[in-house]
Design an enzyme around this catalytic site. Structure first.
Site, mmCIF file in Angstrom:
data_model
loop_
_atom_site.group_PDB
_atom_site.id
_atom_site.type_symbol
_atom_site.label_atom_id
_atom_site.label_comp_id
_atom_site.label_asym_id
_atom_site.label_seq_id
_atom_site.Cartn_x
_atom_site.Cartn_y
_atom_site.Cartn_z
ATOM 1 N N ARG A 174 81.006 47.771 47.612
ATOM 2 C CA ARG A 174 80.863 46.442 47.024
ATOM 3 C C ARG A 174 80.652 45.354 48.084
ATOM 4 N NH1 ARG A 174 79.938 47.517 41.659
ATOM 5 N NH2 ARG A 174 81.561 48.885 40.825
ATOM 6 N N GLU A 291 72.562 39.083 38.615
ATOM 7 C CA GLU A 291 73.337 39.762 39.651
ATOM 8 C C GLU A 291 73.264 38.890 40.894
ATOM 9 O OE1 GLU A 291 72.652 44.018 40.179
ATOM 10 O OE2 GLU A 291 72.410 43.686 42.334
#
Length: 303
Positions: A174, A291
């Site tokens: 991430r 996103e």
């Protein structure tokens, strides 16, 4: 507060290519040096939009194998990947989406290059309406010292997703923290593609404002985690904003072109210190509308 700027796929973010120009490397590869000792290398597979699932998987495998072997030959560590996958959410044989085929190819290429099990920050989007849309494009930022991967405690690590998201899960972290001694972006946290996902579930389908807010919460929690701090889910917006204020560069991928201005206003308001750029792009899940990715650092080294 700056107005968000527009970018077009498959260009790397400005922070990763500042002050440098592309040069031909080997056939099918080109590279640039954004700072001494660092390299941004791009591999391209033409006509990937018409490739069958096996062809797309093989093109991805070869791109990753070539990039990672090039990094190893130069004694560099991969720090961040950007992937532009044509038709990323279209059906692909037995797979629900071409993104799942891409993930299988990525994992195979990493394994062949000796990087099986390694987690590097990454994003993967499509790019509708662009002249280069048929091209599978993979870009890799590499440097002399590896980054430290970080995960979002609100989310299942992508590499542990259930098989609902494909036989081979996405192989990325991430976020990634660069060493404080790095000559480029010292101590920076590189945030991977982040969206309105909690656990492994997409939240707020069809609701742009709610997805933007959830994405900002995930960014804030990830920034806190990367700094070794805890930000509890549901924390007050003010506490989130303290962390979001640490963002210096933010790129936001937006599925619907008509939403670009609204998304720019929302993200710029939540991340006032960041230079925000917008890109019209397909997101890797059909229900997601945006996103975001970015860089958090006290200072960005000049190229």
């Amino acid at each position: 507060m700056e107005e968000p700027r527009r970018e077009h796929a498959p260009t790397p973010p400005a922070w990763a290519s500042r002050g440098a120009a592309w040069e031909s490397a080997f056939p099918g590869l080109r590279s640039l040096q954004p700072a001494p000792g660092h390299s941004l290398v791009e591999a391209v597979a033409p006509a990937a939009d018409t490739a069958d699932p096996a062809g797309l998987q093989d093109a991805t495998r070869l791109a990753y194998r070539r990039l990672l072997r090039r990094a190893a030959d130069a004694r560099l560590a991969p720090l961040r990947f950007w992937n532009y996958v044509p038709g990323i959410t279209e059906p692909a044989g037995d797979a629900a989406h071409r993104y799942m085929v891409f993930n299988a190819g990525r994992a195979a290429g990493m394994a062949e290059a000796g990087f099986a099990g390694r987690r590097v920050a990454a994003s993967a989007v499509g790019f509708p309406g662009d002249a280069d849309a048929p091209r599978l494009t993979v870009q890799m930022l590499a440097g002399p010292a590896p980054a430290e991967p970080a995960e979002n405690p609100r989310q299942v690590p992508a590499w542990r997703y259930s098989d609902r998201f494909g036989d081979v899960p996405p192989a990325f972290a991430r976020a990634a923290r660069l060493p404080a001694s790095a000559g480029f972006l010292p101590g920076a946290l590189l945030l991977a593609g982040t969206a309105s996902v909690v656990g492994e579930e997409s939240l707020h389908p069809g609701d742009l404002a709610a997805q933007a807010a959830e994405t900002c919460t995930n960014l804030a929690v990830l920034l806190a985690a990367g700094a070794g701090r805890a930000l509890a889910p549901g924390a007050a917006g003010g506490e989130e904003d303290v962390h979001l204020a640490r963002l210096r560069d933010l790129r936001v991928y937006v599925k619907r072109a008509a939403d670009l201005p609204a998304v720019g206003r929302m993200l710029q308001a939540r991340c006032p210190a960041a230079s925000v750029s917008l890109m019209h792009a397909e997101i890797c899940r059909p229900e997601l509308l945006l996103e975001a990715e970015g860089v958090s650092s006290e200072r960005l080294a000049e190229a």
